[in-house]
Design an enzyme around this catalytic site. Sequence first.
Site, PDB file in Angstrom:
ATOM      1  N   VAL A 137       7.046  -8.247  -5.853  1.00 52.24           N
ATOM      2  CA  VAL A 137       5.988  -8.894  -6.625  1.00 52.24           C
ATOM      3  C   VAL A 137       6.616  -9.774  -7.707  1.00 52.24           C
ATOM      4  O   VAL A 137       7.590  -9.382  -8.359  1.00 52.24           O
ATOM      5  CB  VAL A 137       5.052  -7.849  -7.265  1.00 52.24           C
ATOM      6  CG1 VAL A 137       3.940  -8.529  -8.046  1.00 52.24           C
ATOM      7  CG2 VAL A 137       4.461  -6.954  -6.191  1.00 52.24           C
ATOM      8  N   GLY A 166       8.542  -6.540  -9.909  1.00 53.89           N
ATOM      9  CA  GLY A 166       8.426  -5.239  -9.272  1.00 53.89           C
ATOM     10  C   GLY A 166       8.759  -5.312  -7.803  1.00 53.89           C
ATOM     11  O   GLY A 166       8.750  -6.388  -7.191  1.00 53.89           O
ATOM     12  N   GLY A 170       8.858  -2.569  -4.029  1.00 57.87           N
ATOM     13  CA  GLY A 170       8.612  -1.272  -3.426  1.00 57.87           C
ATOM     14  C   GLY A 170       8.940  -1.307  -1.959  1.00 57.87           C
ATOM     15  O   GLY A 170       9.567  -2.245  -1.458  1.00 57.87           O
ATOM     16  N   ASP A 178      -7.744   4.063   0.697  1.00 59.68           N
ATOM     17  CA  ASP A 178      -6.490   4.536   0.113  1.00 59.68           C
ATOM     18  C   ASP A 178      -6.620   4.672  -1.400  1.00 59.68           C
ATOM     19  O   ASP A 178      -5.731   4.284  -2.155  1.00 59.68           O
ATOM     20  CB  ASP A 178      -5.340   3.590   0.470  1.00 59.68           C
ATOM     21  CG  ASP A 178      -3.966   4.235   0.254  1.00 59.68           C
ATOM     22  OD1 ASP A 178      -3.896   5.482   0.252  1.00 59.68           O
ATOM     23  OD2 ASP A 178      -2.973   3.507   0.087  1.00 59.68           O
TER      24      ASP A 178
END
Length: 447
Positions: A46, A39, A41, A155
Site C-alpha cells: 500500500v 504498508g 502484507g 470477512d
Amino acid sequence: MKKPLPTRSDKGQASRPGTVVDPLLGQRLGDFAIQERIGEGGMGVVYRAEHPLIGKQAAIKVMRLELASPQQARRLLVEARAVNAIRHPGIIDIFGFGSLPDERPYIIMELLQGRTLSDFVRSKERMELESVVWVMDQMLAALGAAHDAGVVHRDLKPENVFVVEDAKIPPSIKLVDFGIAKLMESRDTTPLTSEGFVIGTPEFMAPEQINGDPISPATDLYAVGVMLFQLLTGERPFQGKPLQVMFAQRDQPPPVPSSRVPGIPRELDALVLHLLAKEPAARPASAEKVRARLKRIPLRSAPHAPSTAKRGAPPAASRKDAGGSTAEIREALKALRRPLSPGWWLVGALVVLCVSATVSRLRQAEQHPSTPPAPRPTNHPPQPTPAPPTKEQQVQRIQEVLDQIDRRSQGTTPAKMKRELLDLIDTAALTKTQEEREIIEKEIQDW
C-alpha cells in the site's frame, strides 16, 4: 524523463535502507503520483499517493506480483464495485482501479487517518462499555447500508473495522476491505473461486461459511457477535488453532459473555447469544434491529469513541492502507484472503482419524505382543521405551501438517491434494510402519 513502470524483473524490491528503491515511488497511477510506501502484507503493498494538481491524498493498494492473476484482479474489481454500490459515509471510498504493465492490479481509495479496531483488542483487555456501544452502533449502520445495497462483507473482523482519528473531524468508524464481498443480486454468475471453496477468517466465520452453504446478511451478523463478545470480554468466544475454532463455531454452543466477565448486562448476554446462533434464520433479522437493541442497553454515560492512550498504542496517521492497516498490523493488508476448501478440513479430520488409529494399533501392539523377541545378552543397560505421543502432541503435529497443506492448497486439484497430503504425512512422520502408511494411503485415495 519519466521512468518506466516496473516489470516482473522488479519483483521483491523495497524501500528499506540498503536495498533498491521501490520502482513505483514517484510514478503515476491514474491521476495520482505515488509518494511513499506505507504498508505491506501477504497480499499486497500500500502506498500513499497525491494528486499533483489539487493535492488530494489517496491510498493505492497494489497486489503482489506472485499473486496477480485474472481471478485476483476480478476480486479487486468486485471490491470497488461493492463499495460504490453502497455509498455510505461508514464505508471506505474507492475511486480508481487499474493494472500495471506486469498485470498487477491496483485500486485507489481514500487515505484514512487513525487505526484499526484490532489495535484496541490486541492487548486482550476489555473495552469500556460505552465505547463498545459506540463502535457497534456506527459499524452496524454501515453494515446495514451494505446489506440494503445487496452486499455481504463476508470477512468482518477487527482488522477490517477502522476507527478514524483526525483532529479536524469527529471520530468515526469505517468498514474496509470488501475484497471478498458478495453482491447478492449480481447477474454475473461467474464464480470468484473454485466451486466449493470457502472464503473468510476462521475465527469470525459463521457455521454456514464453514459448511460451504449459502451466505446472507446473517453471515455478517455472526461475525458481529464474535467481535461484540471480544470487545466485552477481551477474548473471542472460542479459543485454539484455526481448525479447532472452526469446528467449535460450527458445533459447540457459545459461552455467555458474563461467564468470562461478571457484571456484563443481561441484555448484552442475550444479544451476543442471539447473534451467535448456529442457524442463520435464528439470528437477528437485520443490522438495524441489532442497533435498536444496543440503544436500550443501560449506560453510565453517553457512547463515545475508544481510546488506546492508556495502552501506549502509537498514532497511526499516514501509516495505513485503504483497508485500514497500520505498519504494525500486517494482517490488515490481507484484504483478499486465499480460499479455504472444505475438503482440506475433511482431509484434516481424516488425518486425525488415521493417526488415532495408528496410535491405537501401536499401543495394542505394546500391550499384547504376539511373539515377543527373545532377549539378547548385552553389557549395556536397556534403553527406556519412548512414551507414546500425548493427545496434545498429536493435535499440535497434525495442525502443523494442516498449516502446510493450507499453504499449498490454492488452485490445486483433488488428485494433487491427495499427493501433497501423503507427502506431508511422510515428512511429519505420522506413520511408524509401511503397513500403517499403506492403510492411510488407501483411506486417502478412497476419500
